[in-house]
Motif scaffolding. Structure first.
Motif, PDB file in Angstrom:
ATOM      1  N   TRP A  78       0.808  -1.218   0.000  1.00 29.83           N
ATOM      2  CA  TRP A  78       0.000   0.000   0.000  1.00 29.83           C
ATOM      3  C   TRP A  78       0.841   1.269   0.000  1.00 29.83           C
ATOM      4  CZ3 TRP A  78      -4.287  -1.072  -1.966  1.00 29.83           C
ATOM      5  CH2 TRP A  78      -4.957  -2.268  -1.670  1.00 29.83           C
ATOM      6  N   PRO A  79       1.862   1.404   0.847  1.00 31.36           N
ATOM      7  CA  PRO A  79       2.637   2.655   0.816  1.00 31.36           C
ATOM      8  C   PRO A  79       3.270   2.927  -0.552  1.00 31.36           C
ATOM      9  CG  PRO A  79       3.080   1.448   2.834  1.00 31.36           C
ATOM     10  CD  PRO A  79       2.298   0.525   1.958  1.00 31.36           C
ATOM     11  N   CYS A 115      -6.643  -8.337 -10.392  1.00 24.62           N
ATOM     12  CA  CYS A 115      -5.852  -8.085  -9.187  1.00 24.62           C
ATOM     13  C   CYS A 115      -5.286  -6.665  -9.208  1.00 24.62           C
ATOM     14  CB  CYS A 115      -4.735  -9.117  -9.079  1.00 24.62           C
ATOM     15  SG  CYS A 115      -3.837  -9.077  -7.514  1.00 24.62           S
ATOM     16  N   LEU A 116      -4.774  -6.268 -10.370  1.00 21.47           N
ATOM     17  CA  LEU A 116      -4.225  -4.918 -10.504  1.00 21.47           C
ATOM     18  C   LEU A 116      -5.309  -3.871 -10.232  1.00 21.47           C
ATOM     19  CD1 LEU A 116      -1.341  -3.851 -11.515  1.00 21.47           C
ATOM     20  CD2 LEU A 116      -2.568  -3.237 -13.609  1.00 21.47           C
ATOM     21  N   THR A 117      -6.516  -4.112 -10.759  1.00 19.75           N
ATOM     22  CA  THR A 117      -7.623  -3.176 -10.570  1.00 19.75           C
ATOM     23  C   THR A 117      -7.998  -3.052  -9.103  1.00 19.75           C
ATOM     24  OG1 THR A 117      -8.513  -3.654 -12.774  1.00 19.75           O
ATOM     25  CG2 THR A 117     -10.027  -2.689 -11.168  1.00 19.75           C
ATOM     26  N   ALA A 118      -8.064  -4.183  -8.424  1.00 23.61           N
ATOM     27  CA  ALA A 118      -8.438  -4.156  -7.003  1.00 23.61           C
ATOM     28  C   ALA A 118      -7.435  -3.341  -6.195  1.00 23.61           C
ATOM     29  CB  ALA A 118      -8.533  -5.575  -6.469  1.00 23.61           C
ATOM     30  N   TRP A 119      -6.158  -3.554  -6.454  1.00 19.48           N
ATOM     31  CA  TRP A 119      -5.121  -2.821  -5.734  1.00 19.48           C
ATOM     32  C   TRP A 119      -5.185  -1.327  -6.031  1.00 19.48           C
ATOM     33  CZ3 TRP A 119      -1.252  -3.717  -2.159  1.00 19.48           C
ATOM     34  CH2 TRP A 119      -1.058  -5.046  -1.746  1.00 19.48           C
ATOM     35  N   ALA A 133     -10.318  -1.935   3.229  1.00 21.04           N
ATOM     36  CA  ALA A 133      -9.999  -1.871   4.655  1.00 21.04           C
ATOM     37  C   ALA A 133      -8.498  -1.729   4.871  1.00 21.04           C
ATOM     38  CB  ALA A 133     -10.528  -3.124   5.357  1.00 21.04           C
ATOM     39  N   ALA A 134      -7.718  -2.558   4.181  1.00 21.16           N
ATOM     40  CA  ALA A 134      -6.264  -2.515   4.341  1.00 21.16           C
ATOM     41  C   ALA A 134      -5.686  -1.195   3.833  1.00 21.16           C
ATOM     42  CB  ALA A 134      -5.626  -3.690   3.605  1.00 21.16           C
ATOM     43  N   ALA A 135      -6.203  -0.704   2.717  1.00 22.65           N
ATOM     44  CA  ALA A 135      -5.682   0.541   2.151  1.00 22.65           C
ATOM     45  C   ALA A 135      -5.957   1.721   3.073  1.00 22.65           C
ATOM     46  CB  ALA A 135      -6.299   0.780   0.777  1.00 22.65           C
ATOM     47  N   HIS A 136      -7.189   1.841   3.567  1.00 21.87           N
ATOM     48  CA  HIS A 136      -7.509   2.938   4.482  1.00 21.87           C
ATOM     49  C   HIS A 136      -6.689   2.827   5.770  1.00 21.87           C
ATOM     50  CE1 HIS A 136     -10.656   5.247   2.531  1.00 21.87           C
ATOM     51  NE2 HIS A 136     -11.231   4.125   2.118  1.00 21.87           N
ATOM     52  N   ALA A 137      -6.501   1.604   6.247  1.00 18.22           N
ATOM     53  CA  ALA A 137      -5.729   1.411   7.482  1.00 18.22           C
ATOM     54  C   ALA A 137      -4.254   1.725   7.291  1.00 18.22           C
ATOM     55  CB  ALA A 137      -5.896  -0.023   7.980  1.00 18.22           C
ATOM     56  N   SER A 138      -3.794   1.775   6.039  1.00 17.13           N
ATOM     57  CA  SER A 138      -2.383   2.096   5.783  1.00 17.13           C
ATOM     58  C   SER A 138      -2.106   3.596   5.877  1.00 17.13           C
ATOM     59  CB  SER A 138      -1.954   1.578   4.403  1.00 17.13           C
ATOM     60  OG  SER A 138      -2.471   2.378   3.350  1.00 17.13           O
ATOM     61  N   VAL A 139      -3.163   4.422   5.819  1.00 20.63           N
ATOM     62  CA  VAL A 139      -2.957   5.876   5.842  1.00 20.63           C
ATOM     63  C   VAL A 139      -3.628   6.555   7.033  1.00 20.63           C
ATOM     64  CG1 VAL A 139      -2.682   6.002   3.340  1.00 20.63           C
ATOM     65  CG2 VAL A 139      -4.958   6.329   4.336  1.00 20.63           C
ATOM     66  N   ARG A 140      -4.463   5.831   7.783  1.00 20.04           N
ATOM     67  CA  ARG A 140      -5.131   6.384   8.951  1.00 20.04           C
ATOM     68  C   ARG A 140      -5.074   5.376  10.097  1.00 20.04           C
ATOM     69  NH1 ARG A 140      -4.255  10.650   7.125  1.00 20.04           N
ATOM     70  NH2 ARG A 140      -5.745  12.193   6.319  1.00 20.04           N
ATOM     71  N   PRO A 141      -5.149   5.842  11.368  1.00 24.56           N
ATOM     72  CA  PRO A 141      -5.014   4.941  12.518  1.00 24.56           C
ATOM     73  C   PRO A 141      -6.313   4.176  12.801  1.00 24.56           C
ATOM     74  CG  PRO A 141      -5.359   7.182  13.277  1.00 24.56           C
ATOM     75  CD  PRO A 141      -5.234   7.263  11.774  1.00 24.56           C
ATOM     76  N   ILE A 142      -6.732   3.375  11.844  1.00 26.22           N
ATOM     77  CA  ILE A 142      -7.984   2.634  11.964  1.00 26.22           C
ATOM     78  C   ILE A 142      -7.856   1.572  13.057  1.00 26.22           C
ATOM     79  CG2 ILE A 142      -9.642   1.153  10.778  1.00 26.22           C
ATOM     80  CD1 ILE A 142      -9.572   4.025   9.713  1.00 26.22           C
ATOM     81  N   ARG A 143      -8.790   1.602  14.013  1.00 22.41           N
ATOM     82  CA  ARG A 143      -8.784   0.624  15.107  1.00 22.41           C
ATOM     83  C   ARG A 143      -9.952  -0.357  15.013  1.00 22.41           C
ATOM     84  NH1 ARG A 143      -7.668   5.370  18.089  1.00 22.41           N
ATOM     85  NH2 ARG A 143      -9.822   5.404  18.876  1.00 22.41           N
ATOM     86  N   ARG A 144     -11.046   0.084  14.425  1.00 26.64           N
ATOM     87  CA  ARG A 144     -12.229  -0.767  14.345  1.00 26.64           C
ATOM     88  C   ARG A 144     -12.828  -0.686  12.954  1.00 26.64           C
ATOM     89  NH1 ARG A 144     -17.682   0.040  14.712  1.00 26.64           N
ATOM     90  NH2 ARG A 144     -18.945  -1.720  15.449  1.00 26.64           N
ATOM     91  N   ILE A 145     -13.156  -1.861  12.385  1.00 26.09           N
ATOM     92  CA  ILE A 145     -13.748  -1.923  11.051  1.00 26.09           C
ATOM     93  C   ILE A 145     -15.060  -2.691  11.124  1.00 26.09           C
ATOM     94  CG2 ILE A 145     -13.449  -2.709   8.665  1.00 26.09           C
ATOM     95  CD1 ILE A 145     -10.385  -2.564   9.212  1.00 26.09           C
ATOM     96  N   LEU A 175       2.323   1.761  -3.545  1.00 27.85           N
ATOM     97  CA  LEU A 175       1.330   2.003  -4.591  1.00 27.85           C
ATOM     98  C   LEU A 175       0.653   3.355  -4.421  1.00 27.85           C
ATOM     99  CD1 LEU A 175      -0.113   1.068  -7.087  1.00 27.85           C
ATOM    100  CD2 LEU A 175      -1.684  -0.260  -5.652  1.00 27.85           C
ATOM    101  N   VAL A 176       0.316   3.716  -3.196  1.00 24.87           N
ATOM    102  CA  VAL A 176      -0.262   5.039  -2.969  1.00 24.87           C
ATOM    103  C   VAL A 176       0.722   6.114  -3.420  1.00 24.87           C
ATOM    104  CG1 VAL A 176      -1.038   6.668  -1.195  1.00 24.87           C
ATOM    105  CG2 VAL A 176      -1.800   4.284  -1.114  1.00 24.87           C
ATOM    106  N   GLY A 177       2.007   5.902  -3.135  1.00 22.00           N
ATOM    107  CA  GLY A 177       3.031   6.847  -3.580  1.00 22.00           C
ATOM    108  C   GLY A 177       3.159   6.904  -5.089  1.00 22.00           C
ATOM    109  N   ALA A 178       3.033   5.751  -5.758  1.00 26.50           N
ATOM    110  CA  ALA A 178       3.127   5.705  -7.216  1.00 26.50           C
ATOM    111  C   ALA A 178       1.953   6.434  -7.860  1.00 26.50           C
ATOM    112  CB  ALA A 178       3.180   4.255  -7.694  1.00 26.50           C
ATOM    113  N   LEU A 179       0.760   6.276  -7.293  1.00 33.26           N
ATOM    114  CA  LEU A 179      -0.399   6.991  -7.814  1.00 33.26           C
ATOM    115  C   LEU A 179      -0.242   8.495  -7.606  1.00 33.26           C
ATOM    116  CD1 LEU A 179      -1.670   4.181  -8.125  1.00 33.26           C
ATOM    117  CD2 LEU A 179      -3.775   5.110  -7.128  1.00 33.26           C
ATOM    118  N   ASP A 180       0.238   8.882  -6.442  1.00 34.61           N
ATOM    119  CA  ASP A 180       0.465  10.291  -6.166  1.00 34.61           C
ATOM    120  C   ASP A 180       1.439  10.892  -7.183  1.00 34.61           C
ATOM    121  OD1 ASP A 180       0.276  12.509  -3.848  1.00 34.61           O
ATOM    122  OD2 ASP A 180       2.333  12.413  -4.592  1.00 34.61           O
TER     123      ASP A 180
END
Length: 317
Positions: A15-16, A103-107, A141-153, A18-23
């Protein structure tokens, strides 16, 4: 030419990165013509959709994704989306790789939501609600949790069993997730609401969103689909992945525009403008933000290039 299957896509991406690559791709830009939509009939079932999505960076990489969307695939225990990505040289035209497109689309889809969340959700967002139980639920869920302090889903779906299965997949990634039955109560307690459905009727009501909430609308990808109601759109600061795609394909925006409730200028910014700092994103802790994505070929190209270059680097060792 190399073939990169789903297993290797999973291995190469994080996630870090890929998010950076999109940015970086949104900041740098690339040629990304409108995608082609071709409906196709399936006897006795809902119609399918064939999508063709090209993009290229002059002199560097060129790619096209072919995706089929079959809404009734759930009855066959198959994902609704299948696809293939073809990556080529934008200098010679030579095909470089064929990459598993689903798979690429989902990511990249989940990574785009995470990228938007960095600018739009509150930095202290801890409670995430995932609406939808398909293949994207665990990714989001995993992507959002990689950029915010998600504790409960919390996970909500029309089918309780599928919601439980989706929550189990999220827990397998090491996150705290549980299925919920009451959608309204779940929305009211969520800092981030992430929807990935093929709904044709609004699911999330604007009246349910708490002050400071961020609404991430991923699923509905054509003008006849919708995941949020008019109230959600009217009370939100609206952002999109690309204006052209959203104004032509996003039912969550197209329908209220056609009804005269908002105009195209209601879109505050797109992802490129956010990444370049041309819009500050969230302006206050109480503001409700809405991000609508319909998918952009720029995102696919960024993900494909990252996978390909990491494969090449590994082979060169």
């Amino acid at each position: 030419m190399i073939v990169i299957g789903a297993a290797e896509v999973e291995q190469r991406l994080s996630w870090p990165e890929l998010v950076g690559a999109l940015d970086a791709m949104f900041r740098g830009g690339c040629a990304a013509p409108p995608r082609h939509h071709h409906p196709f009939d399936i006897p006795g079932e809902s119609a399918g959709t064939l999508l063709l999505m090209p993009a290229w960076v002059p002199g560097a990489y060129l790619g096209v994704k072919m995706v089929s969307v079959v809404p009734d695939n759930g009855s066959r225990a198959l994902p609704a989306i299948a696809g293939t990505y073809i990556l080529a040289s934008a200098l010679t035209g030579e095909t470089l790789a064929i990459i598993d497109g689903a798979c690429l689309t989902a990511w990249r889809t989940a990574a785009a939501s995470a990228l938007a969340s960095q600018y739009l959700s509150r930095q202290d967002s801890a409670n995430l609600l995932v609406v939808g139980t398909g293949a994207l639920s665990a990714r989001l869920a995993a992507a959002h949790a990689s950029v915010r302090p998600i504790r409960r889903i919390a996970v909500w779906g029309r089918d309780r069993q599928k919601a439980g299965e989706a929550a189990a997949r999220i827990r397998a990634d090491g996150l705290d997730a549980e299925p919920v039955v009451d959608l309204e109560a779940a929305v009211r307690s969520a800092d981030i609401v992430s929807c990935a459905t093929l709904s044709r009727e609004p699911l999330v009501r604007g009246a349910w969103l708490q002050p400071g909430a961020h609404l991430d609308l991923v699923g509905a990808f054509n003008p006849g689909m919708r995941e949020s109601d008019d109230a959600a759109v009217l009370r939100s600061q609206i952002f999109v992945d690309t204006r052209e795609g959203a104004l032509h394909e996003a039912g969550d925006l197209v329908q209220p525009i056609r009804a005269g409730l908002i105009g195209p200028d209601a879109i505050a910014a797109d992802l490129r403008e956010l990444c370049l700092g041309l819009h500050p994103g969230r302006r206050s802790a109480d503001e409700v933000t809405l991000f609508k994505s319909v998918g952009a070929s720029l995102e696919d190209l960024a993900a494909a290039v990252l996978v390909y270059e990491k494969h090449r680097a590994e082979q060169a060792r």
